[in-house]
Design an enzyme around this catalytic site. Structure first.
Site, PDB file in Angstrom:
ATOM      1  N   ASP A  17       4.211  -9.206   2.152  1.00 45.86           N
ATOM      2  CA  ASP A  17       2.908  -9.258   1.486  1.00 45.86           C
ATOM      3  C   ASP A  17       1.983  -8.355   2.298  1.00 45.86           C
ATOM      4  O   ASP A  17       1.590  -8.698   3.418  1.00 45.86           O
ATOM      5  CB  ASP A  17       2.393 -10.701   1.472  1.00 45.86           C
ATOM      6  N   VAL A  18       1.618  -7.205   1.732  1.00 42.66           N
ATOM      7  CA  VAL A  18       0.848  -6.229   2.512  1.00 42.66           C
ATOM      8  C   VAL A  18      -0.542  -6.737   2.897  1.00 42.66           C
ATOM      9  O   VAL A  18      -1.188  -6.153   3.775  1.00 42.66           O
ATOM     10  CB  VAL A  18       0.716  -4.861   1.789  1.00 42.66           C
ATOM     11  N   TYR A  23     -10.894  -4.670  -9.101  1.00 45.94           N
ATOM     12  CA  TYR A  23      -9.916  -3.573  -8.983  1.00 45.94           C
ATOM     13  C   TYR A  23     -10.620  -2.246  -8.666  1.00 45.94           C
ATOM     14  O   TYR A  23     -10.196  -1.497  -7.783  1.00 45.94           O
ATOM     15  CB  TYR A  23      -9.132  -3.481 -10.287  1.00 45.94           C
ATOM     16  N   SER A  61      -7.147   5.034  -7.987  1.00 41.87           N
ATOM     17  CA  SER A  61      -7.151   4.969  -9.463  1.00 41.87           C
ATOM     18  C   SER A  61      -8.419   5.645  -9.987  1.00 41.87           C
ATOM     19  O   SER A  61      -9.446   5.653  -9.299  1.00 41.87           O
ATOM     20  CB  SER A  61      -7.168   3.500  -9.918  1.00 41.87           C
ATOM     21  N   ASN A  87       1.114   2.167  -2.004  1.00 41.93           N
ATOM     22  CA  ASN A  87       1.138   2.110  -3.472  1.00 41.93           C
ATOM     23  C   ASN A  87       1.032   0.677  -4.009  1.00 41.93           C
ATOM     24  O   ASN A  87       0.643   0.484  -5.164  1.00 41.93           O
ATOM     25  CB  ASN A  87       2.440   2.773  -3.957  1.00 41.93           C
TER      26      ASN A  87
HETATM   27  N1  LIG Z   1      -0.095   1.934 -13.899  1.00 43.89           N
HETATM   28  C1  LIG Z   1      -1.273   2.562 -13.945  1.00 43.89           C
HETATM   29  O1  LIG Z   1      -1.769   2.946 -15.016  1.00 43.89           O
HETATM   30  C2  LIG Z   1      -2.022   2.819 -12.680  1.00 43.89           C
HETATM   31  C3  LIG Z   1      -3.196   3.577 -12.759  1.00 43.89           C
HETATM   32  C4  LIG Z   1      -3.907   3.846 -11.611  1.00 43.89           C
HETATM   33  C5  LIG Z   1      -3.473   3.341 -10.397  1.00 43.89           C
HETATM   34  N2  LIG Z   1      -2.338   2.608 -10.351  1.00 43.89           N
HETATM   35  C6  LIG Z   1      -1.931   2.081  -9.046  1.00 43.89           C
HETATM   36  O2  LIG Z   1      -0.612   2.493  -8.750  1.00 43.89           O
HETATM   37  C7  LIG Z   1       0.025   1.496  -7.954  1.00 43.89           C
HETATM   38  C8  LIG Z   1       1.344   1.110  -8.598  1.00 43.89           C
HETATM   39  O3  LIG Z   1       1.083   0.618  -9.886  1.00 43.89           O
HETATM   40  P1  LIG Z   1       2.249   0.234 -10.927  1.00 43.89           P
HETATM   41  O4  LIG Z   1       1.649   0.338 -12.273  1.00 43.89           O
HETATM   42  O5  LIG Z   1       3.485   0.979 -10.602  1.00 43.89           O
HETATM   43  O6  LIG Z   1       2.427  -1.334 -10.572  1.00 43.89           O
HETATM   44  P2  LIG Z   1       3.617  -2.351 -10.889  1.00 43.89           P
HETATM   45  O7  LIG Z   1       4.591  -1.751 -11.853  1.00 43.89           O
HETATM   46  O8  LIG Z   1       2.946  -3.635 -11.230  1.00 43.89           O
HETATM   47  O9  LIG Z   1       4.361  -2.491  -9.456  1.00 43.89           O
HETATM   48  C9  LIG Z   1       3.662  -3.047  -8.377  1.00 43.89           C
HETATM   49  C10 LIG Z   1       4.499  -2.943  -7.123  1.00 43.89           C
HETATM   50  O10 LIG Z   1       3.715  -3.431  -6.020  1.00 43.89           O
HETATM   51  C11 LIG Z   1       4.400  -4.484  -5.369  1.00 43.89           C
HETATM   52  N3  LIG Z   1       3.428  -5.421  -4.823  1.00 43.89           N
HETATM   53  C12 LIG Z   1       2.488  -6.116  -5.512  1.00 43.89           C
HETATM   54  N4  LIG Z   1       1.765  -6.877  -4.659  1.00 43.89           N
HETATM   55  C13 LIG Z   1       2.261  -6.669  -3.412  1.00 43.89           C
HETATM   56  C14 LIG Z   1       1.962  -7.179  -2.124  1.00 43.89           C
HETATM   57  N5  LIG Z   1       0.972  -8.079  -1.930  1.00 43.89           N
HETATM   58  N6  LIG Z   1       2.693  -6.741  -1.060  1.00 43.89           N
HETATM   59  C15 LIG Z   1       3.687  -5.845  -1.251  1.00 43.89           C
HETATM   60  N7  LIG Z   1       4.025  -5.325  -2.441  1.00 43.89           N
HETATM   61  C16 LIG Z   1       3.318  -5.721  -3.520  1.00 43.89           C
HETATM   62  C17 LIG Z   1       5.323  -5.070  -6.430  1.00 43.89           C
HETATM   63  O11 LIG Z   1       6.405  -5.774  -5.835  1.00 43.89           O
HETATM   64  P3  LIG Z   1       7.216  -6.918  -6.678  1.00 43.89           P
HETATM   65  O12 LIG Z   1       7.943  -6.198  -7.799  1.00 43.89           O
HETATM   66  O13 LIG Z   1       8.154  -7.526  -5.698  1.00 43.89           O
HETATM   67  O14 LIG Z   1       6.181  -7.854  -7.213  1.00 43.89           O
HETATM   68  C18 LIG Z   1       5.756  -3.790  -7.153  1.00 43.89           C
HETATM   69  O15 LIG Z   1       6.755  -3.124  -6.422  1.00 43.89           O
HETATM   70  C19 LIG Z   1      -0.965   0.352  -7.823  1.00 43.89           C
HETATM   71  O16 LIG Z   1      -1.674   0.451  -6.618  1.00 43.89           O
HETATM   72  C20 LIG Z   1      -1.894   0.573  -8.998  1.00 43.89           C
HETATM   73  O17 LIG Z   1      -3.163   0.007  -8.765  1.00 43.89           O
HETATM   74  C21 LIG Z   1      -1.603   2.322 -11.452  1.00 43.89           C
END
Ligand SMILES: NC(=O)c1ccc[n+]([C@@H]2O[C@H](COP(=O)([O-])OP(=O)(O)OC[C@H]3O[C@@H](n4cnc5c(N)ncnc54)[C@H](OP(=O)(O)O)[C@@H]3O)[C@@H](O)[C@H]2O)c1
Length: 246
Positions: free
Chosen positions: A67-68, A159, A146, A94
Site C-alpha cells: 500500500d503506497v 482526485y 492527470s 502510477n
Molecule cells: N485511466 C485514466 O483515464 C487516467 C487518466 C488520468 C490519470 N490516470 C492515472 O493513471 C494511473 C493509473 O490509472 P489506471 O486507470 O491504469 O488505474 P487502474 O486500472 O485502476 O489500476 C490501478 C493500479 O494501481 C494499483 N493501486 C491502487 N491503489 C494502490 C495502493 N494504495 N498501493 C499500491 N498500488 C495501488 C492497483 O493495484 P491492484 O490491482 O492490486 O488494486 C492497480 O495496479 C492513476 O494514478 C490514475 O489516477 C488515469
C-alpha cells in the site's frame, strides 16, 4: 540513458499490475529493464504481468504487494527491491485511486484515501528511492498526474487536488535533485480506457476531446518511454490527452 536500451536498469512501477501501469511495465521491459511490479491487492493480475514480462522479454521481474500510502511499508519494499535487483534506476509513480463525489457530500475518508494514495504515496516512494538515486548520481522519476490536476473536474475535488499536488511535487523534486543527476517529470493523461474510467460521474464526452477518441494505455506508456530517454528534460508536465487541456 542516452542509448535506446535499458538493459541492466531496474524500474519500479507502482500500480504496475493493471491498466496504464501494466502497459508501462511491459514497455520498459521491452527495452531490457528489470521490473518491480507493485500492486495493492490483485495478486493474480500482478503475477500475470510478471510472467508475461519474463516470458516475452527475458528480463527479471517480481511482484510486490504494497500500500503506497504506508510510509514504513514503502521503505521496507524499496529495501527488498534493492536486495532483489541490486539497485534501482527508474521509479514510475502510477498507483492511483478515485473516490468521486460532489464536494458538499464528500466523506472525509474519501478525501484522505485519495490524497494518501495518489500524492503521499508518490512522496513515500520518492523519499525512499532518493538515497539510492543520489548515491548512484542517476535516477529517473515519472509521476502519473492527470488533466484533472490541471483543469479540475466536477465530482473529483479530492482526485484533482491529489493530481495538482503531484505536479508541485514533481517540480520541487526536479529542482532539488537535478544537481545530483536525477530527473523528475509528470505525465497528465486525459481519458484513458481502463477500469478506472468505467464508472466516472461524468462520462467522457468524445466532443471534448479534439482528437476524437479516448486514449489507450499504450499512449501513456509511449510518453513514459519518451521521458525515460529524454536526458535533458526535467520538471516537465507532459499532457497525453488528445488535446483536452491545450
Ligand atoms: N485511466 C485514466 O483515464 C487516467 C487518466 C488520468 C490519470 N490516470 C492515472 O493513471 C494511473 C493509473 O490509472 P489506471 O486507470 O491504469 O488505474 P487502474 O486500472 O485502476 O489500476 C490501478 C493500479 O494501481 C494499483 N493501486 C491502487 N491503489 C494502490 C495502493 N494504495 N498501493 C499500491 N498500488 C495501488 C492497483 O493495484 P491492484 O490491482 O492490486 O488494486 C492497480 O495496479 C492513476 O494514478 C490514475 O489516477 C488515469
Amino acid at each position: 540513458m542516452n542509448e535506446k536500451t535499458l538493459t541492466g536498469k531496474t524500474a519500479i512501477i507502482t500500480g504496475g499490475s493493471r491498466g496504464i501501469g501494466k502497459a508501462v511495465s511491459l514497455k520498459l521491459a521491452s527495452y531490457g529493464a528489470n521490473i518491480a511490479v507493485i500492486y495493492a491487492g490483485n495478486e493474480e493480475a500482478a503475477n500475470e504481468v510478471v510472467k508475461k514480462i519474463i516470458n516475452e522479454y527475458k528480463v527479471e521481474a517480481k511482484a510486490y504487494r504494497l500500500d503506497v500510502s504506508d510510509f514504513n511499508a514503502c521503505k521496507e519494499t524499496v529495501t527488498q527491491i534493492k536486495n532483489d535487483f541490486g539497485t534501482i534506476h527508474i521509479l514510475v509513480n502510477n498507483a492511483g485511486i478515485t473516490r468521486d463525489g460532489l464536494l458538499a457530500m464528500m466523506k472525509e475518508n474519501d478525501y484522505d484515501a485519495v490524497l494518501n494514495t495518489n500524492l503521499k504515496g508518490a512522496f513515500n516512494m520518492i523519499r525512499h528511492v532518493s538515497g539510492t538515486f543520489i548515491k548512484n548520481r542517476e535516477g529517473c522519476i515519472i509521476n502519473i498526474s492527470s488533466v484533472a490536476g490541471i483543469l479540475g473536474n466536477p465530482g473529483q475535488s479530492n482526485y484533482s487536488a491529489s493530481k495538482a499536488g503531484l505536479i508541485g511535487l514533481t517540480k520541487s523534486v526536479a529542482r532539488e535533485l537535478a544537481p545530483k543527476g536525477i530527473r523528475c517529470n509528470a505525465i497528465a493523461p486525459g481519458f484513458i480506457a481502463t477500469a478506472m474510467t468505467e464508472n466516472q460521474i461524468e462520462n467522457p464526452l468524445l466532443e471534448r476531446i479534439p482528437l476524437g477518441r479516448m486514449g489507450n494505455t499504450d499512449d501513456v506508456a509511449e510518453a513514459v518511454e519518451y521521458l525515460v530517454f529524454a536526458s535533458y528534460v526535467t520538471g516537465e508536465v507532459l499532457k497525453v490527452d488528445g488535446g483536452i487541456a491545450m
